[in-house]
Scaffold this motif. Structure first.
Motif, PDB file in Angstrom:
ATOM      1  N   LYS A 228      -3.685  -3.654  -3.560  1.00  0.00           N
ATOM      2  CA  LYS A 228      -2.642  -3.785  -2.546  1.00  0.00           C
ATOM      3  C   LYS A 228      -2.995  -4.914  -1.597  1.00  0.00           C
ATOM      4  CE  LYS A 228       0.099  -1.081   0.722  1.00  0.00           C
ATOM      5  NZ  LYS A 228       0.353   0.262   1.296  1.00  0.00           N
ATOM      6  N   ALA A 229      -2.067  -5.824  -1.411  1.00  0.00           N
ATOM      7  CA  ALA A 229      -2.320  -6.993  -0.569  1.00  0.00           C
ATOM      8  C   ALA A 229      -2.465  -6.583   0.896  1.00  0.00           C
ATOM      9  CB  ALA A 229      -1.185  -8.000  -0.716  1.00  0.00           C
ATOM     10  N   ILE A 230      -3.514  -7.107   1.534  1.00  0.00           N
ATOM     11  CA  ILE A 230      -3.759  -6.892   2.952  1.00  0.00           C
ATOM     12  C   ILE A 230      -3.888  -8.258   3.612  1.00  0.00           C
ATOM     13  CG2 ILE A 230      -5.250  -5.752   4.662  1.00  0.00           C
ATOM     14  CD1 ILE A 230      -6.279  -3.945   2.478  1.00  0.00           C
ATOM     15  N   ASP A 231      -3.458  -8.344   4.851  1.00  0.00           N
ATOM     16  CA  ASP A 231      -3.543  -9.609   5.581  1.00  0.00           C
ATOM     17  C   ASP A 231      -4.940 -10.214   5.462  1.00  0.00           C
ATOM     18  OD1 ASP A 231      -2.671 -11.619   7.571  1.00  0.00           O
ATOM     19  OD2 ASP A 231      -4.132 -10.607   8.842  1.00  0.00           O
ATOM     20  N   MET A 232      -5.001 -11.454   4.986  1.00  0.00           N
ATOM     21  CA  MET A 232      -6.285 -12.088   4.683  1.00  0.00           C
ATOM     22  C   MET A 232      -7.160 -12.241   5.921  1.00  0.00           C
ATOM     23  SD  MET A 232      -8.243 -13.140   2.332  1.00  0.00           S
ATOM     24  CE  MET A 232      -7.066 -13.065   0.987  1.00  0.00           C
TER      25      MET A 232
ATOM     26  N   THR B  76      -9.130   3.078  10.782  1.00  0.00           N
ATOM     27  CA  THR B  76      -7.844   2.643  11.329  1.00  0.00           C
ATOM     28  C   THR B  76      -7.042   1.831  10.316  1.00  0.00           C
ATOM     29  OG1 THR B  76      -8.834   2.560  13.541  1.00  0.00           O
ATOM     30  CG2 THR B  76      -6.736   1.419  13.240  1.00  0.00           C
ATOM     31  N   ILE B  77      -7.711   0.899   9.620  1.00  0.00           N
ATOM     32  CA  ILE B  77      -7.012   0.046   8.654  1.00  0.00           C
ATOM     33  C   ILE B  77      -6.421   0.881   7.524  1.00  0.00           C
ATOM     34  CG2 ILE B  77      -7.360  -1.739   6.888  1.00  0.00           C
ATOM     35  CD1 ILE B  77      -9.368  -3.061   8.776  1.00  0.00           C
TER      36      ILE B  77
ATOM     37  N   ASN C 224      -1.857   1.972   5.366  1.00  0.00           N
ATOM     38  CA  ASN C 224      -1.594   2.829   4.207  1.00  0.00           C
ATOM     39  C   ASN C 224      -2.243   2.286   2.934  1.00  0.00           C
ATOM     40  OD1 ASN C 224      -0.523   5.083   2.926  1.00  0.00           O
ATOM     41  ND2 ASN C 224       1.385   4.027   2.390  1.00  0.00           N
ATOM     42  N   VAL C 225      -3.532   1.985   3.033  1.00  0.00           N
ATOM     43  CA  VAL C 225      -4.300   1.543   1.866  1.00  0.00           C
ATOM     44  C   VAL C 225      -5.387   2.569   1.590  1.00  0.00           C
ATOM     45  CG1 VAL C 225      -3.860  -0.901   2.245  1.00  0.00           C
ATOM     46  CG2 VAL C 225      -5.861   0.141   3.297  1.00  0.00           C
TER      47      VAL C 225
END
Length: 345
Positions: free
Chosen positions: A68-72, A173-174, A179-180
């Motif tokens: 799942k892509a997360i802000d780099m 928190t992340i 939602n990862v």
């Protein structure tokens, strides 16, 4: 109810995996460093993270989990923060006595509670605080011996505490806010953690041990234990993210002190480390504190669930009441019409 029981089983499984893998890797690394003379802890950690990433990459290619892509920017900062945290903990151990290093680890729990209270507005009951204090007292009695202070070591310990607490809070928190899963977060952050330690590890280790990891003569038995350590580390890293995501950073730290007690016990039984009455008393107090913490957490969780259920039923009642009002209004209007038609009424 089925979802809740499944969640609890997942938490228990994550806790068991974390304890089993962490105790195993401590015993493995202690053998590697104390008995086989391989002192390069930071470099070894970078290898752990590199093997973890390769294992997760293979699993992702086999469609065992979805990436799942997360802000780099978030991932890079998170990975660097965790990598720096590991390096600072190793430097703290190198520049402080073992007793002061243990105090550093103990300070992570109250500092995490403080940060979550201030920035996340999380409330901790007096019972929870009391059980945590009892736990810290027991671990302190069991593990803290000499306390030698120096300015550089104290600064490194403070930085290690701050980065470790922030890193673990962000891990929780992340996962919840974006939602990862723990696997997805570890997969994306592991390369950056490994990179920062892969570059800084040899320098930190040489500074602390006065030895060069690249000039070390690797015997077959050392290589076997390094490979074993890296394999176990995959489980350790995965269970760390899993436990923090499913519970909280404070619970993970409580679990970490349980591991400390188990390591002390295993060290005495398997490696014949010195053991005193003070160790026994401290371990018993710590286990009692952990038991109280688990009990109070369970009680508060049940209260929260009952409150949520009652609120849910109230909402349903409120949602149903307008329909009842409409029915009553219809009946009243029909009776009014009948009365208007009948002059005798």
């Amino acid at each position: 109810m089925g979802e809740m029981s499944g969640f609890h089983l997942g938490v228990i499984g994550a806790l068991f995996l974390s304890v089993a893998s962490s105790v195993s890797i401590v015993i493995c690394n202690k053998t590697l460093m104390s008995h086989l003379g391989f002192p390069f802890a930071t470099t070894l950690t970078s290898w752990h993270l590199l093997v973890t990433f390769c294992t997760l990459h293979a699993a992702q290619r086999l469609n065992m989990f979805e990436n799942k892509a997360i802000d780099m920017k978030t991932i890079i900062l998170f990975g660097i923060l965790n990598g720096v945290s590991i390096g600072l903990l190793n430097l703290s151990l190198g520049f402080n006595s073992i007793g002061f290093y243990q105090m550093t680890k103990l300070a992570i729990i109250p500092f995490t509670v403080l940060l979550e209270t201030i920035f996340l507005k999380k409330q901790f009951s007096r019972k929870i605080k009391f059980s945590l204090s009892l736990l810290l007292l027991g671990v302190g009695i069991a593990s803290v011996t000499d306390l030698q202070l120096n300015i550089l070591g104290t600064i490194l310990s403070l930085l290690a505490i701050i980065t470790t607490c922030v890193g673990q809070i962000l891990t929780n928190t992340i996962q919840k806010r974006l939602n990862v899963s723990s696997t997805q977060l570890l997969y994306q952050s592991a390369p950056f953690q490994a990179a920062i330690l892969f570059v800084s590890g040899p320098l930190v280790d040489q500074f602390l041990t006065k030895q060069n990891v690249f000039a070390y003569k690797y015997s077959p038995i050392v290589l076997v234990f390094i490979i074993l350590s890296c394999i176990i580390a995959v489980s350790v890293n995965f269970s760390t993210f899993l436990v923090i995501g499913k519970t909280s950073p404070v619970t993970y730290q409580v679990l970490g002190h349980l591991k400390t007690c188990l390591v002390l016990a295993f060290g005495y039984t398997l490696l014949h480390d010195p053991f005193t009455e003070r160790n026994i008393i401290g371990i018993l107090i710590a286990i009692f504190g952990m038991g109280l913490y688990s009990y109070f957490c369970t009680q508060e969780s049940k209260k929260k669930q009952s409150v949520d259920l009652s609120l849910g039923s109230q909402i349903k009642d409120k949602d149903g009441s307008p329909l009842l009002n409409i029915v009553h209004q219809d009946k009243d209007s029909q009776e009014a019409k009948k009365s208007a038609k009948n002059p005798l009424v």
